[in-house]
Design an enzyme around this catalytic site. Structure first.
Site, PDB file in Angstrom:
ATOM      1  N   LYS A 127      -0.006   0.936   2.843  1.00 42.31           N
ATOM      2  CA  LYS A 127      -0.914   0.655   4.204  1.00 42.31           C
ATOM      3  C   LYS A 127      -0.690  -0.474   4.867  1.00 42.31           C
ATOM      4  O   LYS A 127      -0.850  -0.275   6.175  1.00 42.31           O
ATOM      5  CB  LYS A 127      -2.403   0.416   3.563  1.00 42.31           C
ATOM      6  N   LYS A 208       1.116  13.890  -0.532  1.00 45.06           N
ATOM      7  CA  LYS A 208      -0.251  13.950  -1.262  1.00 45.06           C
ATOM      8  C   LYS A 208      -1.135  14.477  -0.260  1.00 45.06           C
ATOM      9  O   LYS A 208      -1.279  13.917   0.872  1.00 45.06           O
ATOM     10  CB  LYS A 208      -0.425  12.702  -2.060  1.00 45.06           C
ATOM     11  N   LYS A 211      -7.308  12.355   2.749  1.00 46.28           N
ATOM     12  CA  LYS A 211      -8.138  12.116   3.823  1.00 46.28           C
ATOM     13  C   LYS A 211      -7.355  11.389   5.039  1.00 46.28           C
ATOM     14  O   LYS A 211      -7.787  11.801   6.228  1.00 46.28           O
ATOM     15  CB  LYS A 211      -9.264  11.015   3.450  1.00 46.28           C
TER      16      LYS A 211
HETATM   17  P1  AMP Z   1     -10.255   8.343  -2.657  1.00 46.00           P
HETATM   18  O1  AMP Z   1     -10.530   9.485  -1.689  1.00 46.00           O
HETATM   19  O2  AMP Z   1      -9.054   7.705  -2.446  1.00 46.00           O
HETATM   20  O3  AMP Z   1     -11.526   7.602  -2.854  1.00 46.00           O
HETATM   21  O4  AMP Z   1     -10.161   9.228  -4.124  1.00 46.00           O
HETATM   22  C1  AMP Z   1     -10.987   9.679  -4.717  1.00 46.00           C
HETATM   23  C2  AMP Z   1     -10.519  10.329  -6.124  1.00 46.00           C
HETATM   24  O5  AMP Z   1      -9.711  11.826  -5.814  1.00 46.00           O
HETATM   25  C3  AMP Z   1      -9.525   9.544  -6.870  1.00 46.00           C
HETATM   26  O6  AMP Z   1      -9.568   9.743  -8.069  1.00 46.00           O
HETATM   27  C4  AMP Z   1      -7.986   9.973  -6.332  1.00 46.00           C
HETATM   28  O7  AMP Z   1      -7.176   9.801  -7.457  1.00 46.00           O
HETATM   29  C5  AMP Z   1      -8.471  11.509  -6.399  1.00 46.00           C
HETATM   30  N1  AMP Z   1      -7.671  11.987  -5.122  1.00 46.00           N
HETATM   31  C6  AMP Z   1      -7.220  11.865  -3.744  1.00 46.00           C
HETATM   32  N2  AMP Z   1      -6.252  12.664  -3.427  1.00 46.00           N
HETATM   33  C7  AMP Z   1      -5.939  13.353  -4.427  1.00 46.00           C
HETATM   34  C8  AMP Z   1      -4.950  14.389  -4.421  1.00 46.00           C
HETATM   35  N3  AMP Z   1      -4.146  14.851  -3.514  1.00 46.00           N
HETATM   36  N4  AMP Z   1      -4.756  15.163  -5.571  1.00 46.00           N
HETATM   37  C9  AMP Z   1      -5.506  14.865  -6.695  1.00 46.00           C
HETATM   38  N5  AMP Z   1      -6.236  13.799  -6.700  1.00 46.00           N
HETATM   39  C10 AMP Z   1      -6.642  13.277  -5.580  1.00 46.00           C
END
Ligand code: AMP
Ligand code: TRP
Length: 350
Positions: A127, A208, A211
């Site tokens: 970031k 990956k 969002k």
């Molecule tokens: P966040 O959107 O960063 O708050 O992530 C919420 C959850 O989704 C966390 O447990 C992340 O590790 C999981 N996560 C986010 N992106 C991915 C992805 N591309 N593949 C698998 N898990 C993900």
């Protein structure tokens, strides 16, 4: 170390049944990676242990957010979690900022966490590289995450692979505090799914699904996408010039492997069964059609329930207020223990 505090602490550690804690940020659209890497597993296992799922709005504001959007996204995420199957009678779903113990515990843990530990975090470094000006909160982000987890004496933290390093750091923070002030925290473990932990971008299977890239066309499937959009994004997914449909670590075949991974998590079938099934498929077109079908079927009921939940925001807020109350019942006594440990005087305490 005073004995009164000690007796209370060991009693808490002994009496807790296995707890699970996880969090998700209300920043942007929830995508298929969030669902397959985290939310789906939370729903499937919510009845097994004592589960806390937190909408981490204080984490979201470590990068700039429009206040109106943030408010909407927070409620929208709550509706998605309930629509995906989290049941407020089986688990606790709450908004982080409604439970003030999280920010307070974060401050105390800041004071025992070396800044060098935070500067080494890869997500922070990524970031940092992408932005000109960085908020202090962005560096401190993993300490708040540690506070989230440690306040609940959570044993397990179900997350996608990208959070592994943050959970490792939480362990270090817990162990250091325990060493300095005596046994206070359960040292938690990350629980990472074998497949689904890293859903990759459809437009680029080397990054990956995230969002942060949601603005790029056909990068992700968003949980609320209509069937037509889902079909379109999956049909356009980048693959390779071959035609062999099998699971593989070969970077050349990352696109096909990603589609098969998505198919596997949703259908819950073995790799062998899936490969055998696709052995008669005519090229990647067939694979994409089948993957799109299972994704559409999986997400349809979620989308429908979501719209019903969002039509009654008062009820949604009531469910979240109840969740926050349940979360306070666990985290406030823990915060008192932490304060006592470090020598802060509690009100009315002799
Ligand atoms: P966040 O959107 O960063 O708050 O992530 C919420 C959850 O989704 C966390 O447990 C992340 O590790 C999981 N996560 C986010 N992106 C991915 C992805 N591309 N593949 C698998 N898990 C993900
Ligand atoms: N940092 C996590 C993410 O971006 C979200 C999070 C905040 C979290 N607090 C947590 C995850 C506690 C698990 C446990 O995905």
């Amino acid at each position: 170390m005073e004995t009164k505090g000690k007796t209370k602490i060991s009693a808490t550690l002994k009496n807790t049944k296995k707890r699970v804690f996880s969090g998700i940020q209300p920043s942007g659209d929830v995508q298929l990676g969030n669902y397959l890497g985290a939310i789906k597993g939370w729903v499937e296992r919510q009845a097994e242990k004592e589960n806390f799922f937190c909408i981490v709005d204080l984490h979201a504001i470590t990068v700039p957010q429009d206040p109106k959007d943030l408010r909407h996204q927070t409620r929208s995420l709550a509706a998605i979690l309930f629509a995906a199957g989290l049941d407020p009678n089986k688990c606790t779903v709450f908004i982080q900022s409604q439970v003030t113990a999280h920010a307070e515990a974060c401050w105390i843990l800041n004071c025992t966490t070396p800044v060098g530990w935070l500067e080494r975090m890869t997500q922070y470094k990524d970031k940092l590289a992408r932005q000109e000006s960085i908020a202090t909160g962005l560096l401190d982000y993993p300490v708040l995450m540690a506070a989230d987890i440690l306040l609940y004496d959570a044993h397990e933290v179900p997350v996608g692979d990208d959070q592994r390093q943050h959970v490792e750091l939480t362990r270090d923070i817990a162990q250091r505090f325990n060493h300095l002030y005596g046994e206070t925290f359960v040292v938690p473990e990350a629980v990472i799914p074998e497949i689904g932990a890293r859903v990759m971008g459809l437009n680029d299977p080397t990054v990956k699904m995230s969002k942060s890239y949601a603005h790029i066309k056909d990068h992700a499937v968003n949980l609320l996408d209509e069937p037509k959009e889902i079909e379109r994004s999956i049909k356009r997914a980048v693959t390779d010039s071959g035609n062999e449909i099998r699971f593989s670590d070969d970077p050349e075949k990352a696109g096909v492997n990603n589609l098969l991974g998505i198919y596997k998590v949703i259908t819950d079938r073995s790799k062998e069964e899936i490969e055998a099934d696709f052995s008669t498929a005519r090229g990647y077109g067939d694979l994409k059609t089948r993957v799109a079908e299972v994704v559409i079927d999986e997400l349809r009921p979620i989308r429908e329930r979501y719209h019903a939940l969002m039509s009654d925001v008062a009820e949604l807020d009531r469910l979240l207020a109840r969740g926050a109350e349940q979360a306070r019942a666990v985290s406030e006594p823990k915060l008192e223990e932490i304060k006592r440990r470090v020598g802060l005087v509690l009100p009315g305490e002799l």
